[in-house]
Scaffold this active site. Structure first.
Site, PDB file in Angstrom:
ATOM      1  N   HIS A  91       0.824  -1.219   0.000  1.00  0.00           N
ATOM      2  CA  HIS A  91       0.000   0.000   0.000  1.00  0.00           C
ATOM      3  C   HIS A  91       0.854   1.263   0.000  1.00  0.00           C
ATOM      4  O   HIS A  91       0.526   2.246   0.675  1.00  0.00           O
ATOM      5  CB  HIS A  91      -0.927   0.014   1.221  1.00  0.00           C
ATOM      6  CG  HIS A  91      -1.905  -1.119   1.254  1.00  0.00           C
ATOM      7  ND1 HIS A  91      -2.901  -1.287   0.323  1.00  0.00           N
ATOM      8  CD2 HIS A  91      -2.040  -2.166   2.110  1.00  0.00           C
ATOM      9  CE1 HIS A  91      -3.613  -2.363   0.596  1.00  0.00           C
ATOM     10  NE2 HIS A  91      -3.104  -2.928   1.673  1.00  0.00           N
ATOM     11  N   ASP A 128      -0.152  -5.382   6.244  1.00  0.00           N
ATOM     12  CA  ASP A 128      -1.148  -6.295   5.670  1.00  0.00           C
ATOM     13  C   ASP A 128      -1.083  -6.319   4.149  1.00  0.00           C
ATOM     14  O   ASP A 128      -0.535  -5.415   3.519  1.00  0.00           O
ATOM     15  CB  ASP A 128      -2.562  -5.882   6.111  1.00  0.00           C
ATOM     16  CG  ASP A 128      -2.987  -4.548   5.512  1.00  0.00           C
ATOM     17  OD1 ASP A 128      -2.127  -3.650   5.406  1.00  0.00           O
ATOM     18  OD2 ASP A 128      -4.165  -4.401   5.157  1.00  0.00           O
ATOM     19  N   GLU A 129      -1.644  -7.365   3.571  1.00  0.00           N
ATOM     20  CA  GLU A 129      -1.907  -7.491   2.140  1.00  0.00           C
ATOM     21  C   GLU A 129      -0.687  -7.164   1.277  1.00  0.00           C
ATOM     22  O   GLU A 129      -0.773  -6.427   0.293  1.00  0.00           O
ATOM     23  CB  GLU A 129      -3.086  -6.596   1.744  1.00  0.00           C
ATOM     24  CG  GLU A 129      -4.386  -6.961   2.444  1.00  0.00           C
ATOM     25  CD  GLU A 129      -5.556  -6.091   2.009  1.00  0.00           C
ATOM     26  OE1 GLU A 129      -6.642  -6.640   1.813  1.00  0.00           O
ATOM     27  OE2 GLU A 129      -5.361  -4.865   1.876  1.00  0.00           O
ATOM     28  N   VAL A 130       0.455  -7.713   1.613  1.00  0.00           N
ATOM     29  CA  VAL A 130       1.661  -7.501   0.811  1.00  0.00           C
ATOM     30  C   VAL A 130       1.658  -8.476  -0.367  1.00  0.00           C
ATOM     31  O   VAL A 130       1.593  -9.697  -0.166  1.00  0.00           O
ATOM     32  CB  VAL A 130       2.931  -7.686   1.655  1.00  0.00           C
ATOM     33  CG1 VAL A 130       4.174  -7.438   0.804  1.00  0.00           C
ATOM     34  CG2 VAL A 130       2.910  -6.745   2.858  1.00  0.00           C
TER      35      VAL A 130
END
Length: 476
Positions: free
Chosen positions: A212, A272-274
């Protein structure tokens, strides 16, 4: 036998009193429900031109306490600000007038400090909700005794300023913990923090990485990982590049500044969400992993996050991370807070986090950006944060929860009505006693509270069909 007969009227009388108090609390729409409410039939008249809120002579805080002075004025306006809805002269009252509310601070006041997770949160909110207008427009309050304190210390709202820019005036209406990925000046941030301080609200910034972070790469050369197609660079970029020393020099300077700008003890580091595709494609990343003996890309992410956690710890701050950081078996510093957000089997995740000894924030069942037809607030309300397998010691590690409103489809035009009163359901669950769970009672109180929010200038959406009484010239 005779004693039992004599006891029945007393018991029935007690039940009648309790029932009437519950009815009064429901009729007034007290929200969140206080720990203890004792309302008597004795009525007190409150005149806007004769009533004021002041410090008790025994209070450790006095007129120099700007925090309380601001609260006194704000709650006076909350109580009497909707008087414009009334028309015509009020009926004279013979009841005793309530002329002042004296506020006593028994502990050392935090008048010049910023709120923290251990601050005393006894407040004026319930008192402001007890006062109502009768059919003649006169302000009235039942003599009452309220004992209250929050069940969990962390009760947060996360708003997302990165998908759509939110003006500062919108943020000031909806203060909670939020990411600051948009373009805000130092003066904007100071204004938000100062506004929040006077309302006892903590501002916890989130700077999510290594994923992100595409916007970060626009202003910092070589921060992001170059992606490859075969042996050639594709011209696109992925997560933060975790193998360069310049990456950590930049992050040190960034979080050093953040730690001085934001006074709260916590910083949310994300994690998160890498997406690993870009790292997998990059030959320099592959060679680095071989040299370190990293078997998978989760270990590379852990390498990055562990450096970041240590860095922030040396700056005197505590970290909050998303649950992936824990799931990847990173070496977390003691006291690191893990935020559980994945809805799949989240009670099991709560058990794992607390069994490992880490404090925890629950968000998984409270994603307000997920819109469901009907009264979806009921589902939020019915969640019990401690309903997971674990010991009593584990349950004490749940420090609270956070309602999240991500911004893919949210900007300043719809943030407030999408948030309220749905977030209020989460608020009561995190504030009130575990036994406060009756949905019918909650609906009755929340419909009144929603109208109260409308009167206070908050564009809260309706729970269902109905209207606010003041819309036809009446007032709650």
């Amino acid at each position: 036998m005779e004693q039992r007969r004599l006891g029945w009227p007393r018991l029935l009388g007690l039940l009648a009193v309790l029932a009437s108090r519950a009815f009064a609390a429901r009729n007034l729409g007290l929200w969140p429900m206080p720990g203890s409410v004792q309302m008597t039939p004795r009525l007190l008249h409150v005149s806007p031109d004769r009533f004021f809120i002041d410090h008790s002579p025994a209070s450790k805080a006095g007129p120099s306490c700007a925090l309380l002075q601001s609260a006194f004025q704000r709650y006076y306006d909350y109580i009497f600000g909707f008087n414009k809805w009334r028309h015509g002269p009020a009926k004279p009252h013979s009841e005793m007038d309530l002329q002042k509310l004296l506020v006593s601070v028994t502990q050392d006041p935090e008048c010049d400090n910023f709120p923290n997770i251990s601050s005393d949160e006894s407040c004026l909110e319930t008192f402001s909700q007890l006062i109502y207008q009768d059919s003649y427009g006169a302000f009235t309050v039942n003599e009452s005794k309220i004992i209250d304190s929050p069940r969990f210390p962390h009760r947060g709202i996360l708003i997302d300023t990165s998908r759509h820019f939110l003006p500062v005036k919108t943020i000031l209406k909806t203060l909670g913990s939020f990411s600051l990925s948009g373009v805000y000046t130092p003066n904007d941030i100071r204004r938000v923090i100062g506004y929040a301080r006077l309302r006892g609200i903590r501002i916890v910034p989130e700077f999510d990485s290594p994923g992100h972070t595409q916007s970060w790469g626009k202003g910092q050369k070589d921060l992001l990982t170059p992606c490859y197609q075969g042996k050639q660079s594709s011209g696109t970029f992925g997560p933060i590049n975790p193998i360069l020393n310049t990456t950590y020099s930049f992050l040190h300077d960034l979080f050093k500044e953040i730690s001085t700008v934001f006074p709260d003890k916590f910083i949310h580091l994300g994690g998160d969400e890498v997406q690993f595709d870009c790292w997998k494609s990059n030959p320099d990343i592959q060679n680095f992993m071989k040299s370190k003996g990293f078997a998978n890309f989760e270990r590379l992410e852990s390498f990055y996050m562990e450096k970041l956690l240590d860095m922030v710890s040396t700056m005197g701050k505590r970290s909050i991370v998303w649950q992936e950081v824990f799931d990847n078996k990173d070496k977390l510093s003691p006291g690191t807070v893990v935020q559980v957000w994945k809805s799949d089997k989240f009670p099991r995740e709560q058990s794992k986090v607390t069994e490992a000894g880490f404090p925890m924030i629950l968000s998984a069942p409270w994603y307000l950006d997920v819109i469901r037809y009907g009264q979806d607030w009921r589902g939020y309300y019915e969640v019990e944060p401690l309903d997971f397998p674990g010991s009593e010691k584990q349950k004490t590690l749940v420090i609270g929860g956070e309602a999240c409103l991500w911004g893919e489809y949210v900007d300043s035009t719809n943030l407030t009505p999408r948030l309220w009163p749905r977030a209020s359901a989460v608020g009561e669950r995190l504030w009130s006693h575990q036994g406060v769970r009756d949905l019918a009672d909650a609906y009755s109180r929340l419909t009144v509270h929603r109208c109260r929010m409308i009167r206070r200038g908050i564009s809260a959406q309706p729970l269902f069909t109905g209207y606010c009484n003041y819309e036809d010239g009446m007032s709650q």
